[in-house]
Design a protein around this motif. Structure first.
Motif, PDB file in Angstrom:
ATOM      1  N   ILE A  28       6.922  -4.851  -1.291  1.00 60.55           N
ATOM      2  CA  ILE A  28       6.302  -5.823  -0.386  1.00 60.55           C
ATOM      3  C   ILE A  28       7.346  -6.466   0.520  1.00 60.55           C
ATOM      4  O   ILE A  28       7.097  -6.704   1.705  1.00 60.55           O
ATOM      5  CB  ILE A  28       5.535  -6.885  -1.203  1.00 60.55           C
ATOM      6  CG1 ILE A  28       4.314  -6.234  -1.852  1.00 60.55           C
ATOM      7  CG2 ILE A  28       5.116  -8.062  -0.336  1.00 60.55           C
ATOM      8  CD1 ILE A  28       3.594  -7.114  -2.839  1.00 60.55           C
ATOM      9  N   SER A  49       5.474 -12.012   3.634  1.00 59.96           N
ATOM     10  CA  SER A  49       5.775 -10.785   2.899  1.00 59.96           C
ATOM     11  C   SER A  49       7.131 -10.868   2.224  1.00 59.96           C
ATOM     12  O   SER A  49       7.272 -10.531   1.046  1.00 59.96           O
ATOM     13  CB  SER A  49       5.758  -9.582   3.847  1.00 59.96           C
ATOM     14  OG  SER A  49       4.496  -9.412   4.410  1.00 59.96           O
ATOM     15  N   THR A  82      -2.096 -10.059  -5.681  1.00 65.20           N
ATOM     16  CA  THR A  82      -3.435 -10.065  -5.092  1.00 65.20           C
ATOM     17  C   THR A  82      -3.416 -10.753  -3.728  1.00 65.20           C
ATOM     18  O   THR A  82      -4.069 -10.291  -2.789  1.00 65.20           O
ATOM     19  CB  THR A  82      -4.422 -10.774  -6.037  1.00 65.20           C
ATOM     20  OG1 THR A  82      -4.344 -10.151  -7.325  1.00 65.20           O
ATOM     21  CG2 THR A  82      -5.840 -10.671  -5.525  1.00 65.20           C
ATOM     22  N   LEU A  85      -2.199  -8.593  -0.855  1.00 64.07           N
ATOM     23  CA  LEU A  85      -3.167  -7.651  -0.289  1.00 64.07           C
ATOM     24  C   LEU A  85      -3.696  -8.164   1.045  1.00 64.07           C
ATOM     25  O   LEU A  85      -3.873  -7.396   1.988  1.00 64.07           O
ATOM     26  CB  LEU A  85      -4.311  -7.442  -1.285  1.00 64.07           C
ATOM     27  CG  LEU A  85      -5.366  -6.411  -0.935  1.00 64.07           C
ATOM     28  CD1 LEU A  85      -4.735  -5.029  -0.896  1.00 64.07           C
ATOM     29  CD2 LEU A  85      -6.489  -6.447  -1.935  1.00 64.07           C
ATOM     30  N   VAL A  86      -3.896  -9.470   1.146  1.00 66.52           N
ATOM     31  CA  VAL A  86      -4.430 -10.063   2.361  1.00 66.52           C
ATOM     32  C   VAL A  86      -3.306 -10.485   3.316  1.00 66.52           C
ATOM     33  O   VAL A  86      -3.406 -10.309   4.522  1.00 66.52           O
ATOM     34  CB  VAL A  86      -5.297 -11.294   2.006  1.00 66.52           C
ATOM     35  CG1 VAL A  86      -5.811 -11.988   3.252  1.00 66.52           C
ATOM     36  CG2 VAL A  86      -6.444 -10.874   1.116  1.00 66.52           C
ATOM     37  N   LEU A  90      -1.570  -5.174   3.779  1.00 60.33           N
ATOM     38  CA  LEU A  90      -2.320  -4.582   2.664  1.00 60.33           C
ATOM     39  C   LEU A  90      -1.473  -4.490   1.401  1.00 60.33           C
ATOM     40  O   LEU A  90      -1.564  -3.541   0.641  1.00 60.33           O
ATOM     41  CB  LEU A  90      -2.861  -3.199   3.036  1.00 60.33           C
ATOM     42  CG  LEU A  90      -3.959  -3.182   4.088  1.00 60.33           C
ATOM     43  CD1 LEU A  90      -4.306  -1.755   4.447  1.00 60.33           C
ATOM     44  CD2 LEU A  90      -5.174  -3.944   3.622  1.00 60.33           C
ATOM     45  N   GLY A  91      -0.670  -5.496   1.162  1.00 66.39           N
ATOM     46  CA  GLY A  91       0.124  -5.548  -0.068  1.00 66.39           C
ATOM     47  C   GLY A  91       1.108  -4.417  -0.182  1.00 66.39           C
ATOM     48  O   GLY A  91       1.252  -3.820  -1.239  1.00 66.39           O
ATOM     49  N   LEU A  94      -0.913  -1.069  -0.309  1.00 71.39           N
ATOM     50  CA  LEU A  94      -1.573  -1.035  -1.619  1.00 71.39           C
ATOM     51  C   LEU A  94      -0.632  -0.690  -2.764  1.00 71.39           C
ATOM     52  O   LEU A  94      -0.942  -0.980  -3.908  1.00 71.39           O
ATOM     53  CB  LEU A  94      -2.763  -0.063  -1.638  1.00 71.39           C
ATOM     54  CG  LEU A  94      -3.949  -0.448  -0.783  1.00 71.39           C
ATOM     55  CD1 LEU A  94      -5.010   0.652  -0.838  1.00 71.39           C
ATOM     56  CD2 LEU A  94      -4.546  -1.751  -1.253  1.00 71.39           C
ATOM     57  N   THR A  97       0.754  -4.040  -4.242  1.00 76.38           N
ATOM     58  CA  THR A  97      -0.285  -4.790  -4.945  1.00 76.38           C
ATOM     59  C   THR A  97      -0.613  -4.144  -6.281  1.00 76.38           C
ATOM     60  O   THR A  97      -0.720  -4.833  -7.306  1.00 76.38           O
ATOM     61  CB  THR A  97      -1.551  -4.890  -4.080  1.00 76.38           C
ATOM     62  OG1 THR A  97      -1.248  -5.672  -2.927  1.00 76.38           O
ATOM     63  CG2 THR A  97      -2.681  -5.547  -4.832  1.00 76.38           C
ATOM     64  N   LEU A  98      -0.776  -2.841  -6.302  1.00 80.84           N
ATOM     65  CA  LEU A  98      -1.112  -2.166  -7.555  1.00 80.84           C
ATOM     66  C   LEU A  98       0.023  -2.274  -8.574  1.00 80.84           C
ATOM     67  O   LEU A  98      -0.216  -2.518  -9.759  1.00 80.84           O
ATOM     68  CB  LEU A  98      -1.461  -0.702  -7.293  1.00 80.84           C
ATOM     69  CG  LEU A  98      -2.757  -0.483  -6.498  1.00 80.84           C
ATOM     70  CD1 LEU A  98      -2.951   1.002  -6.206  1.00 80.84           C
ATOM     71  CD2 LEU A  98      -3.948  -1.055  -7.227  1.00 80.84           C
TER      72      LEU A  98
END
Length: 152
Positions: A28, A49, A82, A85-86, A90-91, A94, A97-98
């Motif tokens: 990130i 970020s 989480t 992500l916003v 998109l994190g 993604l 985030t995952l």
């Protein structure tokens, strides 16, 4: 010798959860610093970020070097992942985030190894009592062992 010390250190803390949190924070944090061809949209997402990535890296290191704080670090890592992500491309596409959700869950779920309990046959005769002690329980409740000390 060195390998056994490494294994003992690694098993005494939520190692994998901390590692996934550090990787998520690096993902990130690094994306806003990437060349513009790699980025979808820089905008104002660059500052949050980098900050969220640094905080996630610190939380992963906290889980490693202060395992008693693993629950708080796990919850905060999941929340920040989480939010990323916003707030952060998109994190990290993604991936961040995952990895952050996985790392936070592993940190929160990790439990230290309990000391081995011996059966009455394995105890020395001096320590064995003829009658097992009865713990008083209030009427209407059931006694249950809870390692974290929660009250029924």
């Amino acid at each position: 010798m060195l390998l056994s010390r490494w294994r003992r250190w690694r098993r005494g803390r939520p190692f994998w959860g901390g590692l996934f949190a550090i990787l998520a924070g690096a993902e990130i944090c690094a994306l806003p610093l990437a060349p513009l061809k790699v980025m979808l949209q820089q905008g104002i997402a660059g500052i949050p970020s980098v900050l969220m990535g640094i905080v996630m890296i610190v939380l992963g290191l906290t889980a490693w070097f202060s395992p008693a704080q693993r629950s708080l670090a796990g919850v905060l890592t999941t929340l920040i992942a989480t939010a990323a992500l916003v707030l952060s491309n998109l994190g990290g596409f993604l991936i961040g985030t995952l990895l952050g959700i996985l790392g936070g869950g592993l940190m929160f779920a990790w439990q230290p190894h309990a000391a081995a309990r011996h059966s009455p046959e394995e105890r020395s005769p001096e320590l064995q009592s003829p009658v097992p002690p009865q713990s008083p329980t209030p009427t209407g409740t059931t006694a249950h062992p809870d390692p974290q000390g929660a009250q029924p």
